[in-house]
Scaffold this active site. Sequence first.
Site, mmCIF file in Angstrom:
data_model
loop_
_atom_site.group_PDB
_atom_site.id
_atom_site.type_symbol
_atom_site.label_atom_id
_atom_site.label_comp_id
_atom_site.label_asym_id
_atom_site.label_seq_id
_atom_site.Cartn_x
_atom_site.Cartn_y
_atom_site.Cartn_z
ATOM 1 N N ILE A 32 0.941 -1.213 0.001
ATOM 2 C CA ILE A 32 -0.057 0.122 -0.080
ATOM 3 C C ILE A 32 0.850 1.235 -0.130
ATOM 4 O O ILE A 32 0.646 2.267 -0.585
ATOM 5 C CB ILE A 32 -0.950 -0.087 1.136
ATOM 6 C CG1 ILE A 32 -1.781 -1.503 1.242
ATOM 7 C CG2 ILE A 32 -1.894 1.147 1.054
ATOM 8 C CD1 ILE A 32 -2.608 -1.535 2.506
ATOM 9 N N HIS A 84 -2.449 -13.300 1.431
ATOM 10 C CA HIS A 84 -3.724 -12.771 1.052
ATOM 11 C C HIS A 84 -4.432 -13.431 -0.101
ATOM 12 O O HIS A 84 -3.730 -13.916 -1.002
ATOM 13 C CB HIS A 84 -3.487 -11.306 0.748
ATOM 14 C CG HIS A 84 -3.044 -10.322 1.677
ATOM 15 N ND1 HIS A 84 -2.331 -9.243 1.625
ATOM 16 C CD2 HIS A 84 -3.172 -10.592 3.203
ATOM 17 C CE1 HIS A 84 -2.010 -8.946 2.924
ATOM 18 N NE2 HIS A 84 -2.545 -9.681 3.836
ATOM 19 N N TYR A 127 -1.898 -9.368 15.978
ATOM 20 C CA TYR A 127 -1.684 -8.503 15.081
ATOM 21 C C TYR A 127 -2.997 -7.139 15.230
ATOM 22 O O TYR A 127 -2.450 -5.816 15.348
ATOM 23 C CB TYR A 127 -1.975 -9.131 13.574
ATOM 24 C CG TYR A 127 -2.343 -7.831 12.297
ATOM 25 C CD1 TYR A 127 -1.166 -7.035 11.994
ATOM 26 C CD2 TYR A 127 -3.533 -7.889 11.798
ATOM 27 C CE1 TYR A 127 -1.350 -5.818 11.331
ATOM 28 C CE2 TYR A 127 -3.580 -6.802 10.921
ATOM 29 C CZ TYR A 127 -2.643 -5.730 10.555
ATOM 30 O OH TYR A 127 -3.101 -4.821 9.593
ATOM 31 N N GLY A 179 -7.636 -16.881 14.758
ATOM 32 C CA GLY A 179 -7.822 -15.577 14.681
ATOM 33 C C GLY A 179 -8.605 -14.965 13.489
ATOM 34 O O GLY A 179 -8.690 -13.578 13.383
HETATM 35 N N1 LIG Z 1 -2.965 -5.128 3.303
HETATM 36 C C1 LIG Z 1 -4.009 -5.153 3.939
HETATM 37 O O1 LIG Z 1 -5.313 -5.631 3.503
HETATM 38 C C2 LIG Z 1 -4.004 -4.220 5.188
HETATM 39 C C3 LIG Z 1 -5.373 -4.163 5.834
HETATM 40 C C4 LIG Z 1 -5.259 -3.364 6.996
HETATM 41 C C5 LIG Z 1 -4.263 -2.737 7.458
HETATM 42 N N2 LIG Z 1 -2.994 -3.060 6.832
HETATM 43 C C6 LIG Z 1 -1.834 -1.958 7.167
HETATM 44 O O2 LIG Z 1 -1.258 -1.020 6.099
HETATM 45 C C7 LIG Z 1 0.089 -1.523 6.431
HETATM 46 C C8 LIG Z 1 0.930 -1.648 4.933
HETATM 47 O O3 LIG Z 1 0.246 -2.967 4.662
HETATM 48 P P1 LIG Z 1 0.799 -3.434 3.362
HETATM 49 O O4 LIG Z 1 -0.379 -4.742 3.103
HETATM 50 O O5 LIG Z 1 1.376 -2.598 2.395
HETATM 51 O O6 LIG Z 1 2.156 -4.603 3.862
HETATM 52 P P2 LIG Z 1 3.438 -4.614 3.437
HETATM 53 O O7 LIG Z 1 4.190 -5.781 4.217
HETATM 54 O O8 LIG Z 1 3.798 -4.739 2.003
HETATM 55 O O9 LIG Z 1 4.170 -3.294 3.829
HETATM 56 C C9 LIG Z 1 4.762 -2.918 4.984
HETATM 57 C C10 LIG Z 1 6.138 -2.198 4.829
HETATM 58 O O10 LIG Z 1 6.789 -2.005 6.098
HETATM 59 C C11 LIG Z 1 7.964 -2.408 6.284
HETATM 60 N N3 LIG Z 1 8.366 -2.621 7.601
HETATM 61 C C12 LIG Z 1 7.731 -3.476 8.366
HETATM 62 N N4 LIG Z 1 8.379 -3.308 9.744
HETATM 63 C C13 LIG Z 1 9.131 -2.272 9.361
HETATM 64 C C14 LIG Z 1 10.027 -1.674 10.581
HETATM 65 N N5 LIG Z 1 10.007 -1.804 11.686
HETATM 66 N N6 LIG Z 1 10.671 -0.676 9.974
HETATM 67 C C15 LIG Z 1 10.871 -0.260 8.860
HETATM 68 N N7 LIG Z 1 9.905 -0.980 7.980
HETATM 69 C C16 LIG Z 1 9.217 -1.911 8.236
HETATM 70 C C17 LIG Z 1 7.993 -3.738 5.399
HETATM 71 O O11 LIG Z 1 9.266 -3.837 4.908
HETATM 72 C C18 LIG Z 1 7.185 -3.376 4.204
HETATM 73 O O12 LIG Z 1 7.842 -2.791 3.087
HETATM 74 C C19 LIG Z 1 0.446 -2.218 7.795
HETATM 75 O O13 LIG Z 1 0.605 -1.085 8.681
HETATM 76 C C20 LIG Z 1 -0.879 -3.006 7.727
HETATM 77 O O14 LIG Z 1 -0.876 -3.440 8.886
HETATM 78 C C21 LIG Z 1 -2.828 -3.709 5.694
#
Ligand SMILES: NC(=O)c1ccc[n+]([C@@H]2O[C@H](COP(=O)([O-])OP(=O)(O)OC[C@H]3O[C@@H](n4cnc5c(N)ncnc54)[C@H](O)[C@@H]3O)[C@@H](O)[C@H]2O)c1
Length: 334
Positions: free
Chosen positions: A12, A187, A141, A282
Amino acid sequence: MKILVTGGAGYIGSVTVERLLERGAQLVVLDDLVRGHRAALDKNVPFYQGRVGDRALIARIAREHDIESCIHFAALAYVGESVADPAKYFENNVEEGVAFIGSLVKAGIRRIVFSSTCATYGEPEQMPISENCPQWPKNPYGWSKFTMERLLESYGHSYGLKFVGLRYFNASGATQVRGEYHVPESHLVPNVLSAAAGEMSEVAVFGKDYPTPDGTCIRDYVHVADLADAHILALDYLRKGGKSDFINLGTGHGYSVLEVIEAARKVTGAPIPTKMEPPRPGDPSRLVANAEKAHKILGWKPAFDLAAILRSQWEWRKKHPQGYLDQKELSPSS
Ligand SMILES: NC(=O)c1ccc[n+]([C@@H]2O[C@H](COP(=O)([O-])OP(=O)(O)OC[C@H]3O[C@@H](n4cnc5c(N)ncnc54)[C@H](O)[C@@H]3O)[C@@H](O)[C@H]2O)c1
Protein backbone atom coordinates in the site's frame (compact mmCIF):
# COMPACT_ATOMS: atom_id res chain seq x y z
CA MET A 1 8.21 20.53 3.23
CA LYS A 2 8.27 16.76 2.88
CA ILE A 3 6.18 13.79 3.89
CA LEU A 4 7.94 10.91 5.60
CA VAL A 5 6.43 7.63 4.38
CA THR A 6 7.38 4.60 6.46
CA GLY A 7 6.81 1.23 4.83
CA GLY A 8 6.81 3.05 1.49
CA ALA A 9 8.41 0.08 -0.28
CA GLY A 10 5.53 -2.16 0.78
CA TYR A 11 2.31 -2.83 -1.08
CA ILE A 12 0.00 0.00 0.00
CA GLY A 13 2.91 2.32 0.79
CA SER A 14 4.46 2.10 -2.68
CA VAL A 15 1.12 2.81 -4.38
CA THR A 16 0.57 5.78 -2.06
CA VAL A 17 4.05 7.07 -2.95
CA GLU A 18 3.12 6.67 -6.64
CA ARG A 19 -0.10 8.70 -6.18
CA LEU A 20 1.66 11.36 -4.07
CA LEU A 21 4.39 11.80 -6.69
CA GLU A 22 1.73 12.19 -9.38
CA ARG A 23 0.47 15.16 -7.34
CA GLY A 24 3.95 16.66 -7.07
CA ALA A 25 4.47 15.89 -3.36
CA GLN A 26 7.96 15.88 -1.84
CA LEU A 27 8.71 12.63 -0.05
CA VAL A 28 11.20 10.64 1.96
CA VAL A 29 10.72 6.89 2.36
CA LEU A 30 11.90 4.72 5.25
CA ASP A 31 11.59 0.94 4.98
CA ASP A 32 13.63 -1.98 6.28
CA LEU A 33 12.73 -4.04 3.17
CA VAL A 34 11.85 -7.04 5.35
CA ARG A 35 8.55 -7.29 3.44
CA GLY A 36 8.92 -4.50 0.88
CA HIS A 37 10.84 -4.17 -2.37
CA ARG A 38 13.31 -1.50 -3.45
CA ALA A 39 12.02 -2.06 -6.99
CA ALA A 40 8.55 -0.93 -5.92
CA LEU A 41 9.94 2.57 -5.34
CA ASP A 42 10.83 5.25 -7.84
CA LYS A 43 14.62 5.47 -7.87
CA ASN A 44 14.48 9.27 -7.50
CA VAL A 45 12.69 9.19 -4.15
CA PRO A 46 15.05 9.74 -1.19
CA PHE A 47 15.15 6.33 0.50
CA TYR A 48 16.49 5.18 3.85
CA GLN A 49 16.76 1.46 4.51
CA GLY A 50 16.26 1.10 8.24
CA ARG A 51 13.85 0.47 11.04
CA VAL A 52 11.23 2.82 12.42
CA GLY A 53 12.39 1.97 15.96
CA ASP A 54 15.86 3.40 15.26
CA ARG A 55 15.60 6.72 17.10
CA ALA A 56 18.97 7.98 15.86
CA LEU A 57 17.95 7.31 12.27
CA ILE A 58 14.62 9.13 12.66
CA ALA A 59 16.43 12.12 14.21
CA ARG A 60 18.85 12.06 11.25
CA ILE A 61 16.05 11.93 8.65
CA ALA A 62 14.32 14.83 10.41
CA ARG A 63 17.61 16.80 10.39
CA GLU A 64 18.33 16.08 6.73
CA HIS A 65 14.80 16.84 5.46
CA ASP A 66 12.15 19.38 6.27
CA ILE A 67 9.46 16.89 7.31
CA GLU A 68 5.97 18.32 7.85
CA SER A 69 3.98 15.10 8.24
CA CYS A 70 4.21 11.34 8.24
CA ILE A 71 2.28 8.44 6.78
CA HIS A 72 3.13 5.45 8.93
CA PHE A 73 2.55 2.20 7.02
CA ALA A 74 5.50 0.22 8.37
CA ALA A 75 4.32 -2.84 10.26
CA LEU A 76 4.10 -6.60 10.05
CA ALA A 77 0.61 -7.45 8.88
CA TYR A 78 -0.10 -11.19 8.75
CA VAL A 79 -2.80 -12.44 11.11
CA GLY A 80 -1.62 -16.08 11.07
CA GLU A 81 2.02 -15.16 11.67
CA SER A 82 0.97 -12.95 14.60
CA VAL A 83 -0.87 -15.89 16.20
CA ALA A 84 2.18 -18.14 15.73
CA ASP A 85 4.68 -15.53 16.98
CA PRO A 86 3.00 -12.67 18.87
CA ALA A 87 6.31 -11.32 20.24
CA LYS A 88 7.42 -10.51 16.71
CA TYR A 89 4.27 -8.39 16.23
CA PHE A 90 4.36 -6.57 19.56
CA GLU A 91 8.09 -5.86 19.15
CA ASN A 92 7.86 -4.67 15.57
CA ASN A 93 4.52 -2.88 15.55
CA VAL A 94 4.28 -1.63 19.14
CA GLU A 95 7.78 -1.44 20.65
CA GLU A 96 9.21 0.10 17.49
CA GLY A 97 6.02 2.09 17.03
CA VAL A 98 6.43 3.69 20.48
CA ALA A 99 10.03 4.62 19.66
CA PHE A 100 8.98 5.93 16.27
CA ILE A 101 6.09 8.16 17.34
CA GLY A 102 8.25 9.40 20.24
CA SER A 103 10.99 10.33 17.74
CA LEU A 104 8.47 12.18 15.56
CA VAL A 105 7.18 14.19 18.51
CA LYS A 106 10.75 14.96 19.61
CA ALA A 107 11.57 16.19 16.10
CA GLY A 108 8.47 18.42 16.11
CA ILE A 109 6.59 16.32 13.50
CA ARG A 110 3.05 16.30 14.82
CA ARG A 111 0.88 15.32 11.88
CA ILE A 112 0.48 11.61 11.19
CA VAL A 113 -1.70 9.34 9.11
CA PHE A 114 -1.57 5.88 10.63
CA SER A 115 -2.36 2.50 9.01
CA SER A 116 -4.81 0.80 11.29
CA THR A 117 -7.05 -2.09 10.43
CA CYS A 118 -10.49 -3.65 10.65
CA ALA A 119 -8.70 -6.38 12.65
CA THR A 120 -8.98 -4.05 15.66
CA TYR A 121 -12.74 -4.77 15.75
CA GLY A 122 -12.38 -8.52 16.24
CA GLU A 123 -15.73 -10.24 15.64
CA PRO A 124 -18.17 -7.33 15.92
CA GLU A 125 -21.86 -7.93 16.55
CA GLN A 126 -22.93 -5.05 14.35
CA MET A 127 -22.53 -5.32 10.56
CA PRO A 128 -21.54 -3.27 8.64
CA ILE A 129 -18.94 -2.08 11.14
CA SER A 130 -18.93 1.59 12.04
CA GLU A 131 -16.08 3.32 13.83
CA ASN A 132 -17.87 3.41 17.16
CA CYS A 133 -18.34 -0.38 17.29
CA PRO A 134 -16.53 -1.83 20.31
CA GLN A 135 -13.00 -3.02 19.49
CA TRP A 136 -11.86 -6.40 20.77
CA PRO A 137 -9.28 -7.89 18.40
CA LYS A 138 -9.14 -11.64 17.79
CA ASN A 139 -5.42 -11.86 17.13
CA PRO A 140 -2.08 -10.30 18.22
CA TYR A 141 -1.80 -8.34 14.95
CA GLY A 142 -5.11 -6.62 15.74
CA TRP A 143 -4.01 -5.97 19.32
CA SER A 144 -0.73 -4.43 18.13
CA LYS A 145 -2.68 -1.95 15.97
CA PHE A 146 -5.26 -1.38 18.71
CA THR A 147 -2.42 -0.50 21.11
CA MET A 148 -0.93 1.97 18.63
CA GLU A 149 -4.35 3.60 18.25
CA ARG A 150 -4.51 4.17 22.02
CA LEU A 151 -0.96 5.56 21.95
CA LEU A 152 -1.95 8.05 19.25
CA GLU A 153 -4.93 9.18 21.33
CA SER A 154 -2.78 9.66 24.42
CA TYR A 155 -0.02 11.50 22.55
CA GLY A 156 -2.67 13.60 20.84
CA HIS A 157 -4.09 14.57 24.18
CA SER A 158 -0.78 15.32 25.91
CA TYR A 159 1.74 16.24 23.18
CA GLY A 160 -0.45 17.91 20.57
CA LEU A 161 -0.05 15.11 18.00
CA LYS A 162 -2.71 15.33 15.26
CA PHE A 163 -3.58 12.06 13.60
CA VAL A 164 -5.95 10.19 11.37
CA GLY A 165 -6.00 6.44 12.02
CA LEU A 166 -7.30 4.78 8.86
CA ARG A 167 -8.83 1.38 9.55
CA TYR A 168 -8.47 -0.42 6.24
CA PHE A 169 -10.49 -3.43 5.29
CA ASN A 170 -8.87 -5.76 2.69
CA ALA A 171 -6.43 -3.96 0.42
CA SER A 172 -6.25 -5.51 -3.03
CA GLY A 173 -5.68 -4.75 -6.70
CA ALA A 174 -2.93 -2.97 -8.60
CA THR A 175 -2.15 0.20 -10.50
CA GLN A 176 -0.59 0.09 -13.98
CA VAL A 177 2.86 -0.29 -12.41
CA ARG A 178 2.51 -1.53 -8.84
CA GLY A 179 0.70 -4.52 -7.42
CA GLU A 180 0.59 -6.90 -4.51
CA TYR A 181 3.61 -9.12 -4.19
CA HIS A 182 4.71 -10.65 -0.89
CA VAL A 183 6.94 -13.60 -0.11
CA PRO A 184 5.30 -15.50 1.49
CA GLU A 185 1.82 -14.37 0.41
CA SER A 186 -1.12 -14.93 2.73
CA HIS A 187 -3.72 -12.70 1.06
CA LEU A 188 -6.56 -14.17 -0.93
CA VAL A 189 -6.55 -12.12 -4.14
CA PRO A 190 -2.88 -12.65 -5.14
CA ASN A 191 -3.10 -16.32 -4.17
CA VAL A 192 -6.26 -16.87 -6.20
CA LEU A 193 -4.56 -15.27 -9.18
CA SER A 194 -1.43 -17.38 -8.66
CA ALA A 195 -3.69 -20.42 -8.90
CA ALA A 196 -5.30 -18.93 -12.03
CA ALA A 197 -1.83 -18.48 -13.54
CA GLY A 198 -1.02 -22.12 -12.78
CA GLU A 199 1.73 -21.22 -10.30
CA MET A 200 -0.21 -22.88 -7.50
CA SER A 201 -2.07 -26.10 -8.19
CA GLU A 202 -5.03 -25.00 -6.03
CA VAL A 203 -6.08 -22.22 -3.72
CA ALA A 204 -6.64 -23.00 -0.04
CA VAL A 205 -10.03 -22.07 1.45
CA PHE A 206 -9.61 -21.80 5.22
CA GLY A 207 -12.82 -22.86 6.94
CA LYS A 208 -16.18 -23.85 5.44
CA ASP A 209 -18.44 -23.69 8.51
CA TYR A 210 -18.42 -20.00 9.34
CA PRO A 211 -21.87 -18.49 10.04
CA THR A 212 -22.07 -16.99 6.54
CA PRO A 213 -24.34 -18.03 3.62
CA ASP A 214 -21.72 -20.26 1.95
CA GLY A 215 -19.73 -21.03 5.12
CA THR A 216 -16.58 -19.13 4.07
CA CYS A 217 -15.25 -15.85 5.50
CA ILE A 218 -16.63 -12.57 4.17
CA ARG A 219 -14.36 -9.57 3.65
CA ASP A 220 -14.65 -6.07 2.18
CA TYR A 221 -12.10 -5.67 -0.64
CA VAL A 222 -10.83 -2.13 -1.31
CA HIS A 223 -8.66 -1.18 -4.26
CA VAL A 224 -5.18 -0.13 -3.24
CA ALA A 225 -5.36 3.07 -5.33
CA ASP A 226 -8.56 4.06 -3.52
CA LEU A 227 -6.77 3.45 -0.23
CA ALA A 228 -3.79 5.50 -1.36
CA ASP A 229 -6.04 8.42 -2.30
CA ALA A 230 -7.66 8.32 1.14
CA HIS A 231 -4.23 8.99 2.71
CA ILE A 232 -3.78 12.06 0.57
CA LEU A 233 -7.24 13.29 1.59
CA ALA A 234 -6.46 12.55 5.25
CA LEU A 235 -3.25 14.59 5.08
CA ASP A 236 -5.13 17.49 3.50
CA TYR A 237 -7.77 17.19 6.20
CA LEU A 238 -5.12 17.44 8.94
CA ARG A 239 -3.37 20.34 7.21
CA LYS A 240 -6.69 22.21 7.19
CA GLY A 241 -6.95 21.74 10.95
CA GLY A 242 -9.24 18.67 10.99
CA LYS A 243 -9.50 17.00 14.38
CA SER A 244 -7.82 13.69 15.11
CA ASP A 245 -10.02 10.72 14.30
CA PHE A 246 -10.31 7.06 13.32
CA ILE A 247 -11.91 6.34 9.96
CA ASN A 248 -12.87 3.09 8.21
CA LEU A 249 -11.74 2.54 4.63
CA GLY A 250 -13.96 -0.05 2.98
CA THR A 251 -16.58 -0.24 0.26
CA GLY A 252 -19.52 -1.44 2.36
CA HIS A 253 -19.78 -4.61 0.22
CA GLY A 254 -18.68 -7.99 1.51
CA TYR A 255 -17.66 -11.02 -0.57
CA SER A 256 -17.08 -14.54 0.66
CA VAL A 257 -13.92 -16.43 -0.21
CA LEU A 258 -15.89 -18.60 -2.64
CA GLU A 259 -17.43 -15.51 -4.27
CA VAL A 260 -13.98 -13.99 -4.80
CA ILE A 261 -12.76 -17.22 -6.39
CA GLU A 262 -15.82 -17.33 -8.67
CA ALA A 263 -15.29 -13.68 -9.68
CA ALA A 264 -11.62 -14.46 -10.41
CA ARG A 265 -12.66 -17.40 -12.63
CA LYS A 266 -14.77 -14.95 -14.67
CA VAL A 267 -11.95 -12.40 -14.95
CA THR A 268 -9.20 -14.88 -15.83
CA GLY A 269 -11.10 -17.67 -17.59
CA ALA A 270 -9.08 -20.14 -15.51
CA PRO A 271 -10.68 -23.00 -13.54
CA ILE A 272 -8.91 -22.15 -10.18
CA PRO A 273 -9.17 -25.42 -8.25
CA THR A 274 -9.78 -25.08 -4.51
CA LYS A 275 -8.78 -27.11 -1.48
CA MET A 276 -10.69 -26.95 1.82
CA GLU A 277 -8.44 -26.40 4.85
CA PRO A 278 -9.29 -26.00 8.55
CA PRO A 279 -10.11 -22.45 9.67
CA ARG A 280 -7.14 -20.28 10.61
CA PRO A 281 -6.96 -19.21 14.23
CA GLY A 282 -7.72 -15.52 14.67
CA ASP A 283 -9.85 -15.15 11.52
CA PRO A 284 -13.22 -13.40 12.15
CA SER A 285 -16.11 -14.67 10.02
CA ARG A 286 -17.29 -11.39 8.53
CA LEU A 287 -15.71 -7.94 8.22
CA VAL A 288 -17.59 -5.36 6.18
CA ALA A 289 -17.20 -1.62 6.61
CA ASN A 290 -19.69 1.08 7.14
CA ALA A 291 -17.70 3.60 5.09
CA GLU A 292 -19.94 6.64 5.54
CA LYS A 293 -17.56 8.51 7.81
CA ALA A 294 -14.74 8.48 5.23
CA HIS A 295 -17.17 9.96 2.72
CA LYS A 296 -18.50 12.57 5.12
CA ILE A 297 -15.21 13.68 6.65
CA LEU A 298 -12.67 13.13 3.87
CA GLY A 299 -14.94 13.23 0.81
CA TRP A 300 -13.61 9.74 -0.05
CA LYS A 301 -15.54 7.32 -2.20
CA PRO A 302 -13.95 4.15 -3.55
CA ALA A 303 -13.98 3.98 -7.35
CA PHE A 304 -13.22 0.27 -7.93
CA ASP A 305 -15.42 -2.79 -7.39
CA LEU A 306 -14.31 -6.40 -6.92
CA ALA A 307 -14.19 -7.20 -10.66
CA ALA A 308 -12.04 -4.11 -11.32
CA ILE A 309 -9.76 -5.07 -8.41
CA LEU A 310 -9.26 -8.56 -9.80
CA ARG A 311 -8.72 -7.30 -13.37
CA SER A 312 -6.09 -4.78 -12.26
CA GLN A 313 -4.07 -7.29 -10.22
CA TRP A 314 -4.41 -9.89 -12.99
CA GLU A 315 -3.09 -7.43 -15.59
CA TRP A 316 -0.19 -6.47 -13.31
CA ARG A 317 0.85 -10.02 -12.61
CA LYS A 318 0.68 -10.95 -16.29
CA LYS A 319 3.19 -8.13 -16.90
CA HIS A 320 5.25 -9.09 -13.83
CA PRO A 321 4.99 -12.86 -13.35
CA GLN A 322 7.78 -12.71 -10.78
CA GLY A 323 6.38 -9.69 -8.98
CA TYR A 324 9.18 -7.29 -8.10
CA LEU A 325 11.90 -9.90 -8.38
CA ASP A 326 12.31 -9.28 -12.11
CA GLN A 327 12.27 -5.49 -11.84
CA LYS A 328 14.82 -2.80 -11.28
CA GLU A 329 13.77 0.41 -9.53
CA LEU A 330 10.72 1.78 -11.27
CA SER A 331 10.67 5.17 -12.87
CA PRO A 332 7.36 7.08 -13.05
CA SER A 333 6.89 6.10 -16.69
CA SER A 334 7.66 2.39 -16.37
N1 LIG B 1 -2.88 -5.21 3.20
C1 LIG B 1 -4.01 -5.06 3.87
O1 LIG B 1 -5.06 -5.57 3.48
C2 LIG B 1 -4.05 -4.24 5.13
C3 LIG B 1 -5.27 -4.13 5.82
C4 LIG B 1 -5.32 -3.36 6.99
C5 LIG B 1 -4.19 -2.70 7.43
N2 LIG B 1 -3.03 -2.82 6.76
C6 LIG B 1 -1.85 -2.10 7.26
O2 LIG B 1 -1.32 -1.30 6.21
C7 LIG B 1 0.10 -1.20 6.32
C8 LIG B 1 0.72 -1.58 5.00
O3 LIG B 1 0.32 -2.90 4.68
P1 LIG B 1 0.85 -3.64 3.37
O4 LIG B 1 -0.16 -4.63 2.99
O5 LIG B 1 1.32 -2.63 2.40
O6 LIG B 1 2.08 -4.43 4.00
P2 LIG B 1 3.55 -4.62 3.41
O7 LIG B 1 4.17 -5.70 4.25
O8 LIG B 1 3.53 -4.79 1.95
O9 LIG B 1 4.23 -3.23 3.75
C9 LIG B 1 4.75 -2.90 5.01
C10 LIG B 1 6.15 -2.36 4.81
O10 LIG B 1 6.68 -1.97 6.08
C11 LIG B 1 8.02 -2.41 6.15
N3 LIG B 1 8.31 -2.59 7.60
C12 LIG B 1 7.72 -3.44 8.47
N4 LIG B 1 8.22 -3.27 9.69
C13 LIG B 1 9.14 -2.27 9.60
C14 LIG B 1 10.00 -1.61 10.55
N5 LIG B 1 10.01 -1.97 11.83
N6 LIG B 1 10.78 -0.59 10.12
C15 LIG B 1 10.79 -0.23 8.81
N7 LIG B 1 10.01 -0.82 7.87
C16 LIG B 1 9.20 -1.83 8.27
C17 LIG B 1 8.06 -3.70 5.36
O11 LIG B 1 9.36 -4.02 4.88
C18 LIG B 1 7.10 -3.39 4.22
O12 LIG B 1 7.76 -2.82 3.12
C19 LIG B 1 0.48 -2.07 7.49
O13 LIG B 1 0.63 -1.24 8.63
C20 LIG B 1 -0.70 -3.00 7.67
O14 LIG B 1 -0.84 -3.42 9.00
C21 LIG B 1 -2.93 -3.59 5.61
